[in-house]
Design a protein around this motif. Structure first.
Motif, PDB file in Angstrom:
ATOM      1  N   ARG A 174      32.945  41.273  41.331  1.00 17.93           N
ATOM      2  CA  ARG A 174      33.724  41.815  40.215  1.00 17.93           C
ATOM      3  C   ARG A 174      34.106  40.726  39.224  1.00 17.93           C
ATOM      4  NH1 ARG A 174      38.754  43.188  44.230  1.00 17.93           N
ATOM      5  NH2 ARG A 174      39.737  41.132  44.275  1.00 17.93           N
ATOM      6  N   LEU A 206      33.636  47.339  30.707  1.00 13.93           N
ATOM      7  CA  LEU A 206      32.319  47.970  30.633  1.00 13.93           C
ATOM      8  C   LEU A 206      32.300  49.023  29.532  1.00 13.93           C
ATOM      9  CD1 LEU A 206      29.562  47.992  32.030  1.00 13.93           C
ATOM     10  CD2 LEU A 206      30.394  49.829  33.499  1.00 13.93           C
ATOM     11  N   LEU A 261      30.881  40.388  31.005  1.00 17.27           N
ATOM     12  CA  LEU A 261      31.282  41.378  29.991  1.00 17.27           C
ATOM     13  C   LEU A 261      32.185  40.757  28.932  1.00 17.27           C
ATOM     14  CD1 LEU A 261      31.942  44.454  32.315  1.00 17.27           C
ATOM     15  CD2 LEU A 261      30.051  44.155  30.701  1.00 17.27           C
ATOM     16  N   VAL A 321      37.144  45.583  35.183  1.00 23.65           N
ATOM     17  CA  VAL A 321      35.692  45.677  34.978  1.00 23.65           C
ATOM     18  C   VAL A 321      35.334  47.003  34.312  1.00 23.65           C
ATOM     19  CG1 VAL A 321      33.463  45.847  36.152  1.00 23.65           C
ATOM     20  CG2 VAL A 321      35.121  44.119  36.870  1.00 23.65           C
ATOM     21  N   GLY A 322      35.962  48.089  34.761  1.00 23.27           N
ATOM     22  CA  GLY A 322      35.691  49.393  34.167  1.00 23.27           C
ATOM     23  C   GLY A 322      36.088  49.461  32.710  1.00 23.27           C
ATOM     24  N   SER A 327      31.278  40.566  24.964  1.00 21.79           N
ATOM     25  CA  SER A 327      32.181  41.092  23.931  1.00 21.79           C
ATOM     26  C   SER A 327      32.512  40.028  22.886  1.00 21.79           C
ATOM     27  CB  SER A 327      33.472  41.606  24.581  1.00 21.79           C
ATOM     28  OG  SER A 327      33.200  42.677  25.450  1.00 21.79           O
ATOM     29  N   TRP A 368      38.470  45.780  39.752  1.00 17.53           N
ATOM     30  CA  TRP A 368      37.501  46.771  39.285  1.00 17.53           C
ATOM     31  C   TRP A 368      38.041  47.612  38.135  1.00 17.53           C
ATOM     32  CZ3 TRP A 368      32.784  45.740  40.173  1.00 17.53           C
ATOM     33  CH2 TRP A 368      32.382  45.148  41.368  1.00 17.53           C
ATOM     34  N   PHE A 410      30.289  48.205  26.011  1.00 19.02           N
ATOM     35  CA  PHE A 410      29.133  49.054  25.705  1.00 19.02           C
ATOM     36  C   PHE A 410      29.323  49.766  24.366  1.00 19.02           C
ATOM     37  CE2 PHE A 410      26.943  53.155  25.835  1.00 19.02           C
ATOM     38  CZ  PHE A 410      25.646  52.749  26.113  1.00 19.02           C
ATOM     39  N   ILE A 470      30.907  39.913  37.129  1.00 23.63           N
ATOM     40  CA  ILE A 470      30.631  40.966  36.141  1.00 23.63           C
ATOM     41  C   ILE A 470      31.646  40.916  35.014  1.00 23.63           C
ATOM     42  CG2 ILE A 470      30.531  43.462  35.792  1.00 23.63           C
ATOM     43  CD1 ILE A 470      29.545  43.722  38.674  1.00 23.63           C
TER      44      ILE A 470
END
Length: 319
Positions: free
Chosen positions: A52, A185, A59, A181-182, A63, A178, A189, A55
């Motif tokens: 985690r 993400l 990210l 991370v969510g 960004s 997490w 995106f 990742i």
């Protein structure tokens, strides 16, 4: 607009894919205790912690680098970065207020304070100086200077919480989870996809506002859209990791030197490079000293010499 040959793009893409793969393997497989080889290590350290964290670092890098591409095109200046409109100063002030007042009971509440204050800062900056690009830049500098002074005052008043405030501002991924991370993400995106859709308009803006208007772009509205997208990307990154400087400057500029100015190429390649770069920096932060170094220290020590190099080389897009 200079176009890059397909062969050169393919070579750079191959190098970046290899870098990304090695970066992830090293970041999740190696740490202060060496390489992880047992099944127990995979369960306890990789799945529960390092994955985690790796990742999240990737990210955040994606960004900041994409927002850096947008800011450098908007201001037509290769020395612009995602923090130029006061996002980092706003996040630092918000986080400091939350810590000093005892409102940051968890890393998630601290993240929410930092995110809200950075978005509010960008809104204020745009309301003050959004009429032209130059006034937007000056408003960002003025508001950032005020908020930096406010943050310094809060650190002075923080007492026993001073160490916590300073460590957060220096940036790092030790509170990765997490949920963060969510969030990253989703925002990464969404923001990167929107910037890619607007890439040709950013290219037109690079040739001047008069040229952009001549091809049908409402420069004033487009400026607001790019500021909003960049603010979303940067505020999300800062709220989960603290202030990590220079990534939004050195990554886009390195890719621009290799591949040219076309944002349709520059944005995806910068994202890929940053996703390989940031986990490696985080790995150095974890293993360089007993305990852990803030990631912001390492990126600043890498970025400052690169910034000086840019100044000596010439700062204009036409240089």
């Amino acid at each position: 607009m200079v176009h890059t040959s397909q062969g050169r793009m393919a070579k750079v893409l191959l190098v970046l894919v290899i870098l990304l793969a090695l970066s992830f393997l090293l970041s999740i497989g190696y740490g202060s205790s060496g390489f992880l080889l047992s099944f127990h290590d995979i369960q306890s350290k990789i799945l529960d912690y390092r994955l985690r964290r790796t990742i999240l670092a990737a990210l955040v890098g994606a960004s900041l680098s994409s927002a850096g591409c947008a800011m450098q095109s908007l201001f037509r200046n290769p020395l612009a970065d995602p923090y130029i409109i006061g996002v980092s100063s706003g996040a630092s002030a918000g986080a400091s207020i939350a810590i000093v007042l005892g409102l940051a009971s968890s890393s998630l509440s601290l993240m929410l304070f930092a995110f809200a204050s950075s978005i509010l800062t960008v809104y204020v900056v745009y309301r003050i100086g959004g009429s032209t690009t130059s006034s937007l830049l000056l408003a960002g500098i003025a508001v950032a200077t005020f908020l930096t002074g406010l943050t310094s005052l809060l650190i002075y008043m923080a007492g026993e919480s001073m160490h916590k405030v300073i460590f957060w501002i220096m940036g790092g991924f030790w509170t990765a989870n997490w949920v963060k991370v969510g969030l990253m993400l989703f925002t990464a995106f969404l923001g990167i996809a929107l910037l890619y859709v607007f890439a040709w308009r950013l290219n037109a803006l690079l040739l001047g506002e008069e040229h952009a208007e001549s091809v049908g772009i409402d420069v004033s509205k487009f400026r607001a859209v790019i500021v909003a997208i960049s603010a979303l990307l940067t505020a999300s990154a800062v709220s989960v990791s603290g202030v990590i400087g220079f990534v939004g400057l050195i990554i886009p500029h390195t890719m621009r030197m290799l591949l040219g100015f076309d944002n349709r190429v520059l944005i995806p390649f910068s994202v890929l490079f940053a996703m390989g770069f940031m986990p490696l920096v985080d790995l150095v932060a974890r293993v360089a000293v007993p305990g852990e170094l803030p990631v912001g220290i390492i990126t600043s020590m890498l970025g400052a010499p690169f910034f000086i190099y840019l100044l000596r080389r010439g700062t204009g897009f036409g240089a």
